[in-house]
Design an enzyme around this catalytic site. Structure first.
Site, short mmCIF file in Angstrom:
data_model
loop_
_atom_site.label_atom_id
_atom_site.label_comp_id
_atom_site.label_asym_id
_atom_site.label_seq_id
_atom_site.Cartn_x
_atom_site.Cartn_y
_atom_site.Cartn_z
N GLY A 52 0.85 -1.19 0.00
CA GLY A 52 0.00 0.00 0.00
C GLY A 52 0.89 1.24 0.00
O GLY A 52 1.62 1.45 -0.95
N SER A 119 6.94 -4.11 -1.61
CA SER A 119 6.53 -2.76 -1.95
C SER A 119 6.53 -1.91 -0.67
O SER A 119 7.55 -1.83 0.01
CB SER A 119 5.16 -2.80 -2.65
OG SER A 119 4.85 -1.58 -3.25
N TRP A 120 5.40 -1.27 -0.31
CA TRP A 120 5.34 -0.57 0.96
C TRP A 120 5.58 -1.55 2.12
O TRP A 120 6.15 -1.18 3.15
CB TRP A 120 3.98 0.12 1.14
CG TRP A 120 3.68 0.46 2.58
CD1 TRP A 120 2.79 -0.17 3.40
CD2 TRP A 120 4.29 1.49 3.38
NE1 TRP A 120 2.81 0.40 4.66
CE2 TRP A 120 3.71 1.42 4.66
CE3 TRP A 120 5.26 2.46 3.12
CZ2 TRP A 120 4.08 2.28 5.69
CZ3 TRP A 120 5.63 3.32 4.15
CH2 TRP A 120 5.04 3.23 5.42
N ASP A 273 9.96 -3.83 -13.13
CA ASP A 273 9.03 -3.26 -12.15
C ASP A 273 8.89 -1.76 -12.44
O ASP A 273 9.83 -0.99 -12.27
CB ASP A 273 9.58 -3.48 -10.74
CG ASP A 273 8.60 -3.11 -9.64
OD1 ASP A 273 7.73 -2.24 -9.88
OD2 ASP A 273 8.71 -3.67 -8.54
N HIS A 302 6.00 -5.88 -10.88
CA HIS A 302 5.91 -5.53 -9.46
C HIS A 302 5.09 -6.52 -8.64
O HIS A 302 5.37 -6.73 -7.46
CB HIS A 302 5.30 -4.14 -9.33
CG HIS A 302 5.23 -3.63 -7.93
ND1 HIS A 302 6.34 -3.24 -7.22
CD2 HIS A 302 4.16 -3.45 -7.08
CE1 HIS A 302 5.99 -2.84 -6.01
NE2 HIS A 302 4.67 -2.95 -5.90
#
Length: 331
Positions: A52, A119-120, A273, A302
């Site tokens: 996120g 990711s986050w 990505d 990604h």
């Protein structure tokens, strides 16, 4: 199902499993966080950190771990998924999330655990490890995002738009020309200072821009994101980005890598990505030195669901489990 049978079925993941424990954990500030456990209750503990900001955990995330070996802990971060209040940005910062992870660890009686995030989720995993370097036994990171301005400039300043011009034009079109020099701020005004129906319209555009670029196989057609989910996801993500991840300086993670260079780290990165380009993974690997292994997956973007990404993550997790020599604990 044994490993050979599973792999012959065409999937790198372990079969679906159900949690043996689900709870709502009161973490204070009016927030309750959803937590679940699955796999082996006495196994190697690993916490899964979703992306996120604003996403949520999913059943697929359980399947990267051999359920006979791992005790898998998933949770929805504040404002996300099944956590309540939904979509709330009140008392919702990186440091609240780090504290929540510690609350979960202590509540479950875990001394040290592996941390798995993409990711986050990779960002938060790194910040957690820097803050609590004695509690992270191993790091599994995918699609590295270091919460640096250059990364935000790439994705919201036109860099990625050079590769996806049609989708970029749609993302920009909702904002007047004079505000397009700072799209994060322009969207922030509309996601937070407009009627709910307008918030939802801009939230769908924000989420659609990101979703369009998630997979290397994407043709940019994502469909219409669910309005309620898009509003929660977009408001939370924008809230974190406009506040630069609530870090005190740009490059904070890399400036503090000396605190975690002792932690064995696996980095799995898609070569193509478009959301979190490979430069960040390379910078992290170099900064971590000999404790980090970087796997650059040749034809992958990604998404966690990319076949090459999923396969490499499972192999990496299995390798660590084997190295633990069946002790079912982190020394």
């Amino acid at each position: 199902m044994d490993r050979n049978t599973q792999q012959s079925s065409g999937s790198a993941l372990y079969p679906p499993i159900d949690p043996f424990d689900q709870r709502m954990l009161d973490v204070g500030d009016g927030h309750k966080v959803y937590v679940e456990q699955c796999g082996n209750p006495h196994g190697l503990p690993v916490v899964v950190v979703h992306g996120g900001p604003g996403g949520g955990c999913s059943p697929m995330m359980r399947r990267f771990f051999d359920p006979a070996i791992w005790r898998v802990i998933l949770f929805d971060q504040r404002g996300c998924g099944r956590s309540r209040p939904y979509a709330s940005v009140r008392d919702n910062t990186t440091w609240h999330l780090v504290a929540d992870m510690e609350h979960i660890r202590e509540t479950l009686g875990i001394d040290r655990w592996a941390v798995f995030g993409g990711s986050w989720g990779a960002t938060l995993s790194l910040i957690y490890a820097v803050t609590h370097p004695d509690r992270a036994a191993h790091l599994f990171l995918r699609g590295v995002f270091l919460m640096e301005q250059r990364e935000l400039d790439w994705f919201y300043g036109g860099g990625a738009g050079q590769f996806w011009p049609e989708q970029w034009d749609r993302f920009c079109a909702l904002v007047p020309q004079q505000e397009r020099d700072d799209l994060i701020a322009a969207y922030h005004r509309r996601l937070f200072d407009s009627p709910v129906h307008e918030q939802t319209r801009f939230a769908r555009a924000w989420a659609a821009w990101e979703n369009a670029l998630a997979s290397v196989r994407s043709q940019g057609q994502t469909g219409e994101p669910n309005g309620e989910y898009a509003r929660a996801f977009s408001r939370l993500e924008n809230h974190y980005f406009i506040n630069h991840g609530f870090l005190e300086q740009d490059g904070w993670i890399r400036a503090n890598l000396d605190r975690i260079r002792h932690i064995p780290t696996v980095i799995v990165q898609g070569r193509y990505d478009m959301i979190c380009p490979p430069r960040s993974a390379q910078l992290l690997a170099h900064g971590m030195g000999s404790s980090a292994v970087l796997h650059m997956v040749p034809f992958a973007g990604h998404a966690l669901s990319e076949p090459g990404i999923a396969s490499q993550l499972v192999k990496s997790v299995d390798r660590v489990a084997t190295a633990q020599d069946g002790l079912l604990r982190f020394e």
